[in-house]
Design an enzyme around this catalytic site. Structure first.
Site: not given
Ligand code: GLY
Length: 290
Positions: A164, A194, A214
């Site tokens: 991310t 997410g 992230t």
């Molecule tokens: N941190 C990004 C996701 O898990 O979608």
């Protein structure tokens, strides 16, 4: 004084110079507008640059779901309590632009799937295919390594699949903005959203600071990691808060990274994954640990 901090995702070590250059480019593009246009435009410029870059897991080059489609989440928030997000968008070039328009031009906070795509067409964004070949290979690889539809897919994927991106900026007026964008992770269930689309989970800003996360989205969401971080910045420096929360997150099985800036302009980052791409810029002074 103005500050900008950017992350390009936590996960496995990625030594390639191109990743470093991608983070540096995002910092430079963001900083170029930070003084004149403010914190919101700076985080937008930084994240747009990473969404364009196929090395990063957002926009072009997003990880693919089990059906082989990119399903992207993005959100933006400012210290004036404005928030906008999109989830599970498939055929747009820049999810972060849509998130900003949801914030500025609708009464909603989060719009997902077909609804978000219809808005994209209404606002004039053309159909765009963000899928790149190396992500197809990654998906096949993940499927080969184990049964695809695993309830505990994330522990199977381990450190591999993250990436991310996010940016936090503070401008001369003390305004803070945060933007986060992601393709999630390879072989996720279609329709899964997410933390990056969720207020307080992957993105949060208030007068006390801003944070972008992230890593393992479900766990970041459960812990409302960015909300916790910013709330604590009211009384404690960003560095202290972020280091502690990321350490505690690991104890609870959350592999993640966090960046932030507090209301006094102190920037901080920490991660408990193998690595995280990040960089900062303040008064033209660039620092990279990407
Ligand atoms: N941190 C990004 C996701 O898990 O979608």
């Amino acid at each position: 004084m103005c500050q900008l901090i950017v992350h390009g995702g936590a996960g496995k070590v990625r030594n390639s110079r191109s990743y470093r250059e991608g983070v540096e480019e995002a910092l430079r593009r963001g900083f170029a507008v930070l003084e004149k246009e403010g914190a919101l435009e700076a985080v937008m410029a930084a994240v747009l640059s990473l969404e364009e870059n196929p090395l990063f897991n957002c926009g072009t080059g997003s990880a693919l779901n089990l059906d082989g489609e990119a399903e992207m989440d993005a959100s933006v928030m400012t210290s004036e309590d404005r928030f906008g997000a999109v989830g599970s968008v498939k055929r747009v070039e820049h999810p972060i632009l849509l998130a900003k328009r949801v914030m500025e031009e609708t009464d909603h906070l989060l719009i997902v799937g077909d609804g978000a795509e219809r808005l994209a067409r209404f606002w004039g964004y053309p159909l765009y295919d963000p899928v790149i070949e190396s992500r197809r290979d990654e998906l096949e690889d993940v499927k080969r390594k184990g049964s695809a539809f695993l309830p505990k897919l994330h522990s199977f994927l381990g450190e591999e699949a993250k990436g991310t991106v996010g940016a936090v900026a503070r401008d001369r007026m003390g305004r803070i903005a945060v933007a986060t964008s992601t393709g999630g992770y390879a072989a996720k269930a279609p329709g899964r959203i997410g933390d990056s689309a969720i207020l307080g989970a992957g993105t949060y800003a208030s007068r006390w600071g801003g944070a972008s996360a992230t890593g393992h989205g479900e766990q970041i969401w459960r812990q409302l990691l960015c909300f916790e971080a910013v709330e604590e910045m009211r009384l404690h420096p960003a560095g202290e808060v972020i280091s502690r929360l990321v350490r505690e997150a690991k104890e609870q099985g959350c592999s993640c990274g966090l960046i932030g800036i507090d209301w006094r302009g102190r920037m901080a980052q920490a991660f408990n994954a193998e690595a995280m791409l990040w960089g900062t810029i303040e008064n033209g002074q660039l620092t990279l640990d990407a």
